[in-house]
Design an enzyme around this catalytic site. Structure first.
Site, PDB file in Angstrom:
ATOM      1  N   CYS A  42       0.844  -1.198   0.000  1.00  0.00           N
ATOM      2  CA  CYS A  42       0.000   0.000   0.000  1.00  0.00           C
ATOM      3  C   CYS A  42       0.878   1.247   0.000  1.00  0.00           C
ATOM      4  O   CYS A  42       1.991   1.245   0.535  1.00  0.00           O
ATOM      5  CB  CYS A  42      -0.902   0.005   1.234  1.00  0.00           C
ATOM      6  N   ASP A  44       0.462   3.756   1.717  1.00  0.00           N
ATOM      7  CA  ASP A  44       0.417   4.357   3.064  1.00  0.00           C
ATOM      8  C   ASP A  44       1.828   4.645   3.602  1.00  0.00           C
ATOM      9  O   ASP A  44       2.697   3.763   3.598  1.00  0.00           O
ATOM     10  CB  ASP A  44      -0.310   3.374   4.005  1.00  0.00           C
ATOM     11  N   ARG A  46       2.885   4.877   6.451  1.00  0.00           N
ATOM     12  CA  ARG A  46       3.257   4.155   7.672  1.00  0.00           C
ATOM     13  C   ARG A  46       3.713   2.724   7.393  1.00  0.00           C
ATOM     14  O   ARG A  46       4.058   1.990   8.329  1.00  0.00           O
ATOM     15  CB  ARG A  46       2.066   4.139   8.647  1.00  0.00           C
ATOM     16  N   HIS A  98      -2.164  -3.962   5.059  1.00  0.00           N
ATOM     17  CA  HIS A  98      -1.991  -3.548   6.464  1.00  0.00           C
ATOM     18  C   HIS A  98      -3.349  -3.257   7.080  1.00  0.00           C
ATOM     19  O   HIS A  98      -4.267  -2.778   6.405  1.00  0.00           O
ATOM     20  CB  HIS A  98      -1.082  -2.316   6.568  1.00  0.00           C
ATOM     21  N   CYS A 101      -6.326   0.051   6.931  1.00  0.00           N
ATOM     22  CA  CYS A 101      -5.992   0.668   5.644  1.00  0.00           C
ATOM     23  C   CYS A 101      -7.086   1.674   5.273  1.00  0.00           C
ATOM     24  O   CYS A 101      -8.267   1.327   5.229  1.00  0.00           O
ATOM     25  CB  CYS A 101      -5.888  -0.413   4.578  1.00  0.00           C
TER      26      CYS A 101
HETATM   27 CO    CO Z   1      -3.465   1.249   3.033  1.00  0.00          CO
END
Ligand code: CO
Length: 211
Positions: A42, A44, A46, A98, A101
């Site tokens: 992803c 993302d 993090r 994750h 999400c």
């Molecule tokens: Co995500």
């Protein structure tokens, strides 16, 4: 100092550290890459792929998008997959989702009229939801549904990979790569294994490529 200036400064410090420990580090990498892993994750911030598995430059070929999807009509994902499998000859393809999400959470809501492109990308997640609607709707809270849909989405992406001609052809000719579906916990930093498909795994006949 502005954010982008800090990044450039940190880059200089990082490169300096690397060459201090290993003077030939960049020269060796500049010639060739031989990663054994394709990582699909992803976007993302993090879930920084190399950092969470302590991988060094040269170890992983990486593709990231919203909600770690392998969309088989998306030229970006397909080009990455084809290059990784047919040219780099990776042994493993990992899809790492994750928990919590944002893309998965958004897919359980109505479409956002201000995000026409994102809506189209999230539409595939809504299809995964619909495939597992009875299981997901039996769960008590929205958080539980997001949690489970994150896992089901990773598993679905592994099947999307297995349904491509790229993977099936490499399985047949070279008995690689293995496909692995993982999920990362934002709250503990730990990756959990969800599914693993070795080369030659059974595929639903309607998705099989015949000679
Ligand atoms: Co995500």
């Amino acid at each position: 100092m502005k954010t982008f200036e800090k990044l450039l400064l940190e880059n200089k410090a990082w490169a300096q550290d690397k060459t201090t420990v290993d003077p030939g580090f960049f020269e060796r990498l500049a010639d060739i890459q031989k990663p054994e892993v394709l990582w699909i994750g992803c976007s993302d911030s993090r879930v920084p792929s190399e950092i969470i598995v302590n991988a060094q430059p040269g170890e992983m070929f990486v593709h990231r998008n919203i909600a770690n999807q392998m969309i088989t009509t998306d030229f970006n994902s397909l080009s990455v997959l084809q290059y990784a499998v047919d040219v780099l000859k990776v042994s493993h393809v990992i899809v790492c989702g994750h928990y919590n999400c944002g893309g998965v959470r958004a897919s359980l809501k109505r479409q956002n009229p201000g995000l026409l492109m994102v809506n189209k990308w999230l539409k595939h997640l809504k299809d995964v939801y619909r495939l597992h609607q009875s299981e997901l709707e039996s769960l008590g809270s929205e958080n539980d549904r997001v949690h489970r849909l994150v896992e089901l989405n990773v598993i679905e992406q592994i099947y999307n990979l297995a349904h491509t001609s790229i993977i099936q052809s490499a399985w047949k000719k070279e008995q690689r790569p293995s496909l692995h579906g993982w999920v990362y916990g934002l709250d503990n930093g730990i990756i959990k294994e969800l599914i693993s498909l070795p080369p030659g795994s059974e595929i639903n006949p309607i998705y099989q490529y015949s000679d």
